[in-house]
Design a protein around this motif. Structure first.
Motif, PDB file in Angstrom:
ATOM      1  N   ARG A  19      -6.686  -0.763  -8.217  1.00 55.75           N
ATOM      2  CA  ARG A  19      -7.321   0.548  -8.413  1.00 55.75           C
ATOM      3  C   ARG A  19      -6.505   1.419  -9.368  1.00 55.75           C
ATOM      4  O   ARG A  19      -5.298   1.529  -9.242  1.00 55.75           O
ATOM      5  CB  ARG A  19      -7.451   1.271  -7.081  1.00 55.75           C
ATOM      6  N   ASP A  20      -7.214   2.059 -10.306  1.00 56.45           N
ATOM      7  CA  ASP A  20      -6.551   3.019 -11.195  1.00 56.45           C
ATOM      8  C   ASP A  20      -6.638   4.416 -10.562  1.00 56.45           C
ATOM      9  O   ASP A  20      -7.094   4.567  -9.426  1.00 56.45           O
ATOM     10  CB  ASP A  20      -7.133   2.971 -12.611  1.00 56.45           C
ATOM     11  N   ASP A  48      -6.229  -9.587   3.308  1.00 57.92           N
ATOM     12  CA  ASP A  48      -7.120  -8.832   4.186  1.00 57.92           C
ATOM     13  C   ASP A  48      -8.144  -9.752   4.857  1.00 57.92           C
ATOM     14  O   ASP A  48      -9.011  -9.273   5.586  1.00 57.92           O
ATOM     15  CB  ASP A  48      -7.889  -7.774   3.391  1.00 57.92           C
ATOM     16  N   ASN A  49      -8.055 -11.057   4.560  1.00 61.76           N
ATOM     17  CA  ASN A  49      -9.010 -12.041   5.084  1.00 61.76           C
ATOM     18  C   ASN A  49     -10.438 -11.732   4.664  1.00 61.76           C
ATOM     19  O   ASN A  49     -11.385 -11.926   5.423  1.00 61.76           O
ATOM     20  CB  ASN A  49      -8.912 -12.149   6.605  1.00 61.76           C
ATOM     21  N   ARG A  50     -10.574 -11.213   3.422  1.00 59.62           N
ATOM     22  CA  ARG A  50     -11.898 -10.928   2.860  1.00 59.62           C
ATOM     23  C   ARG A  50     -11.969 -11.525   1.462  1.00 59.62           C
ATOM     24  O   ARG A  50     -10.995 -11.531   0.717  1.00 59.62           O
ATOM     25  CB  ARG A  50     -12.153  -9.418   2.764  1.00 59.62           C
ATOM     26  N   PHE A  51     -13.156 -11.980   1.105  1.00 60.76           N
ATOM     27  CA  PHE A  51     -13.408 -12.490  -0.239  1.00 60.76           C
ATOM     28  C   PHE A  51     -14.586 -11.724  -0.803  1.00 60.76           C
ATOM     29  O   PHE A  51     -15.576 -11.497  -0.101  1.00 60.76           O
ATOM     30  CB  PHE A  51     -13.694 -13.998  -0.196  1.00 60.76           C
ATOM     31  N   CYS A  59     -12.863 -13.177  -5.712  1.00 56.55           N
ATOM     32  CA  CYS A  59     -11.507 -12.670  -5.496  1.00 56.55           C
ATOM     33  C   CYS A  59     -11.182 -12.627  -4.010  1.00 56.55           C
ATOM     34  O   CYS A  59     -12.062 -12.509  -3.164  1.00 56.55           O
ATOM     35  CB  CYS A  59     -11.380 -11.246  -6.034  1.00 56.55           C
ATOM     36  N   GLU A  60      -9.863 -12.680  -3.735  1.00 55.94           N
ATOM     37  CA  GLU A  60      -9.364 -12.448  -2.385  1.00 55.94           C
ATOM     38  C   GLU A  60      -8.808 -11.030  -2.324  1.00 55.94           C
ATOM     39  O   GLU A  60      -8.176 -10.557  -3.270  1.00 55.94           O
ATOM     40  CB  GLU A  60      -8.269 -13.453  -2.045  1.00 55.94           C
ATOM     41  N   SER A  61      -9.020 -10.348  -1.212  1.00 54.44           N
ATOM     42  CA  SER A  61      -8.608  -8.957  -1.048  1.00 54.44           C
ATOM     43  C   SER A  61      -7.214  -8.845  -0.429  1.00 54.44           C
ATOM     44  O   SER A  61      -6.876  -9.580   0.500  1.00 54.44           O
ATOM     45  CB  SER A  61      -9.629  -8.231  -0.163  1.00 54.44           C
ATOM     46  N   ASP A  64      -5.580  -3.661   1.793  1.00 52.79           N
ATOM     47  CA  ASP A  64      -6.743  -2.882   2.248  1.00 52.79           C
ATOM     48  C   ASP A  64      -7.757  -2.632   1.134  1.00 52.79           C
ATOM     49  O   ASP A  64      -8.306  -1.533   1.011  1.00 52.79           O
ATOM     50  CB  ASP A  64      -6.309  -1.555   2.871  1.00 52.79           C
ATOM     51  N   GLY A  65      -7.980  -3.644   0.314  1.00 54.03           N
ATOM     52  CA  GLY A  65      -8.976  -3.540  -0.751  1.00 54.03           C
ATOM     53  C   GLY A  65      -8.476  -2.872  -2.015  1.00 54.03           C
ATOM     54  O   GLY A  65      -9.248  -2.683  -2.954  1.00 54.03           O
TER      55      GLY A  65
END
Length: 73
Positions: A19-20, A48-51, A59-61, A64-65
């Motif tokens: 994030r910018d 974060d165990n999210r894709f 992408c893998e997160s 916290d995103g």
């Protein structure tokens, strides 16, 4: 496996999106050590165990995103 843009999986950089200041994800280089994304002290980042998908890029997160690391197709 992560999309390496420089170096090797043992020590290199992967394509990532962080994030910018405006909160938008911008392309960044993510350090990779022994096949895992790490922080500036070479400590492995916790997933974060999210894709997610950004366009055609999967992408893998992490963080916290706040950081997405691109995966090979």
């Amino acid at each position: 496996m992560y999309k390496i843009v420089q170096g090797t999986r043992e020590r290199g950089f992967a394509l990532g999106y962080g994030r910018d200041e405006s909160g938008v994800h911008a392309e960044v280089s993510v350090p990779i050590v022994n096949g895992r994304p790490v922080d500036s002290n070479d400590v492995p980042l916790q997933s974060d165990n999210r894709f997610i998908s950004l366009g055609d890029t999967r992408c893998e997160s992490f963080l916290d995103g706040d950081l997405f690391v691109a995966l090979e197709k």
